[in-house]
Each structure stands twice: as C-alpha cells, then as structure tokens.
Design a protein around this motif. Structure first.
Motif, short mmCIF file in Angstrom:
data_model
loop_
_atom_site.label_atom_id
_atom_site.label_comp_id
_atom_site.label_asym_id
_atom_site.label_seq_id
_atom_site.Cartn_x
_atom_site.Cartn_y
_atom_site.Cartn_z
N UNK A 160 -49.43 47.93 52.98
CA UNK A 160 -48.14 48.68 52.22
C UNK A 160 -48.89 48.62 51.49
N UNK A 161 -49.23 47.50 50.70
CA UNK A 161 -49.68 48.01 48.49
C UNK A 161 -51.51 47.62 48.97
N UNK A 162 -51.90 48.10 47.74
CA UNK A 162 -53.35 48.14 47.65
C UNK A 162 -53.81 47.04 47.64
N UNK A 163 -55.25 46.14 48.32
CA UNK A 163 -55.38 45.25 49.09
C UNK A 163 -57.01 45.22 48.04
N UNK A 164 -57.44 43.64 48.03
CA UNK A 164 -58.35 43.54 47.28
C UNK A 164 -58.21 43.42 45.48
N UNK A 165 -57.47 43.23 45.02
CA UNK A 165 -57.23 43.24 43.83
C UNK A 165 -57.69 41.51 42.78
N UNK A 166 -58.87 41.64 43.97
CA UNK A 166 -60.13 40.60 43.56
C UNK A 166 -59.71 40.00 41.15
#
Length: 298
Positions: A160-166
């Motif tokens: 649903x939202x951006x992933x992997x925002x490390x």
C-alpha cells in the motif's frame, strides 16, 4: 492507482515516457522495452510550481514522435501506491498534495504511474544492471540520503505504501538516529566537514583520518543493508548512489558485515555489488515496471 487499460495500451505502443522528479532537476526520457534510453531532457525543477510537471510531460510526449503507452514518474519520497500519490516530498514541500496519478492522467490522456524513485532504480538494476543474474535482490542508494528497493522472484515488492525505507530505520535507540543520519553522504559531511568525494579521494590516497571517517559512515550503512537482508533474504545486494563511486571504501564494510555471518544466518552468502545503471537506473526501471504491470494484466 495504476491507470486504466494498461495491458492493451502496452501491446499497442510498448514505449514508456520515464520521468525522474529530483529536488533540483526534473528529467524525462523515452525508454523502450529493452531498456534503451533516448531523448533525455532535463530542466530545473520549479520548487513552487507543481503544475509544471504536467506541462513538462505533455511537451515531452509531443516530442516523442509517437504516443507512449504510459508515463512512469519516479518520486523522491515515500509513495502511497494505493492512491497513486506521494506521502511526502521532503525536497519539494510546495508540491505536496498537488501530485497524483489520476490528476496527471486527466491532463495527459494516458495511464500514469507514480513510484518511489529507489523502487524504480531497484527494478532497473535487477532487469538491466548489476542484479541481472540474481533471483532475489535488495538495492540501496546512498547519496545525500539513503533509499532502498526490493525485488523478489522477479517482482518489485510494493505494498500500500513504499517499502524498504531503511534510511529511516533507527540504529541507535538512545539517540534515535537512523541509517540516513549516520550512514549517508550528509552524515559523512557532518563528520568530516567536507564533501564525500573529497573525503573518499583523501582516503584512497592513504589519509588515515579520512579513511576512518569514511569507514565509520560505511559501517553504519552496513547495519541498514544487513538488516534489510535479514528481512528479505536476497542473494544479491546492489549498492548505488553517489557514494557508491567510492567503490570498496563503501562496499568493503558492507561485505565485511555479510562475511561475518555464521551458518543459519538469513543473510549468509549475499553477494554485495556496485550498481551499474548510474542516473539511468530509475529511467530503465520505469520501463521494467510498466512491463511487469502489463504482464499482470493491470
């Protein structure tokens, strides 16, 4: 909001107009299904005029000599994929609330996809670059900030939202500092009082203090990459962005983190390589994303 009539449009005209929205530059290019980029143009990004995006895209479409199947726009911030809209635009705050795929589609008359720029670069590296031989891959870009994208089984992982925002993950619980605040080009500048390229050059020439500073930042980044690998168990980690130009100065500490893995570690055996696509990785990823979405019939 992925646009309408995608599979049919792609069969008729499998050319994508790719756009990379940067804080200072707005780049557009024609990209074919083989990842060949042509007709690149770049303009200064008007910080106070979000309506300029539709105008630039319309002009680029007119100049293609043939109507593209879609426009794919890379956004420098987290994206709500379910709505086709950015959650935040840290470098373009006056654009927030004014950019949405449905609005651009209405202006341009063709499908428009908005995607996180690191997601597009990840897919570009997987399809056409350093991740070509991998099955499961994580991509991390390190410049002023830190971004990432994940490809598993040949598909970009998106929710649903951006992933992997490390970059925003915390690695010092006492201070609350993140991978980005401790492991980016900005962190290196704060630590050294100089730009990353200069620090890297001095370190490569044997300056011990520059080498220490660069390694400290690289080791902080390595924590983020290592944690990302534990979440997704890739076979390859691709490192891109401006700081990757330093080569082993940056990649060495990341490789050391993986080499220290013991049997049973989910991140064991991960190959760490430098990205190949440069500035074009995200543009190529736009074409790859459109092909992926067409193959899904979406």
């Amino acid at each position: 909001m992925w646009g309408r009539g995608m599979a049919e449009d792609r069969r008729e005209a499998p050319i994508v107009l790719a756009c990379d929205v940067g804080g200072t530059r707005l780049r557009v290019a024609r990209v074919d299904p083989d990842g060949v980029v042509s007709g690149k143009q770049a303009i200064f990004t008007p910080p106070d005029d979000p309506t300029s995006l539709a105008r630039v895209l319309a002009e680029a479409i007119d100049g293609l000599g043939g109507r593209p199947s879609a426009v794919v726009v890379g956004i420098p911030g987290p994206v709500d994929y379910s709505k086709g809209a950015p959650l935040r635009l840290p470098n373009l705050p006056n654009w927030e609330g004014h950019i949405q795929s449905s609005l651009l589609e209405a202006e341009l008359g063709i499908p428009v996809v908005l995607a996180n720029d690191a997601d597009l670069a990840a897919l570009g590296e997987y399809t056409y670059g350093a991740g070509r031989s991998s099955t499961d891959m994580v991509y991390v870009t390190v410049s002023t900030g830190v971004g990432a994208g994940v490809v598993l089984g040949g598909k970009l992982v998106r929710g649903r939202l951006s992933l992997a925002e490390i970059g925003h993950t915390i690695i010092d619980r006492r201070s609350g500092e993140t991978v980005e605040t401790l492991g980016s080009g900005t962190a290196l500048g704060r630590l050294s009082g100089d730009d990353g390229a200069s620090v890297a050059a001095r370190a490569a020439q044997g300056d011990p203090e520059a080498a220490r500073q660069f390694r400290e930042v690289a080791e902080n980044l390595a924590i983020g990459v290592f944690n990302l690998a534990h979440l997704f168990s890739p076979d390859t980690a691709v490192i891109g962005g401006g700081m990757s130009q330093a080569g082993d100065l940056l990649l060495g500490p990341v490789r050391d983190a993986f080499n220290a893995c013991q049997p049973g570690c989910p991140a064991i055996g991960v190959k760490v390589v430098r990205a190949e696509g440069g500035d074009d990785a995200g543009l190529k990823g736009a074409a790859a994303l459109w092909q992926e979405m067409g193959s899904e019939g979406r």
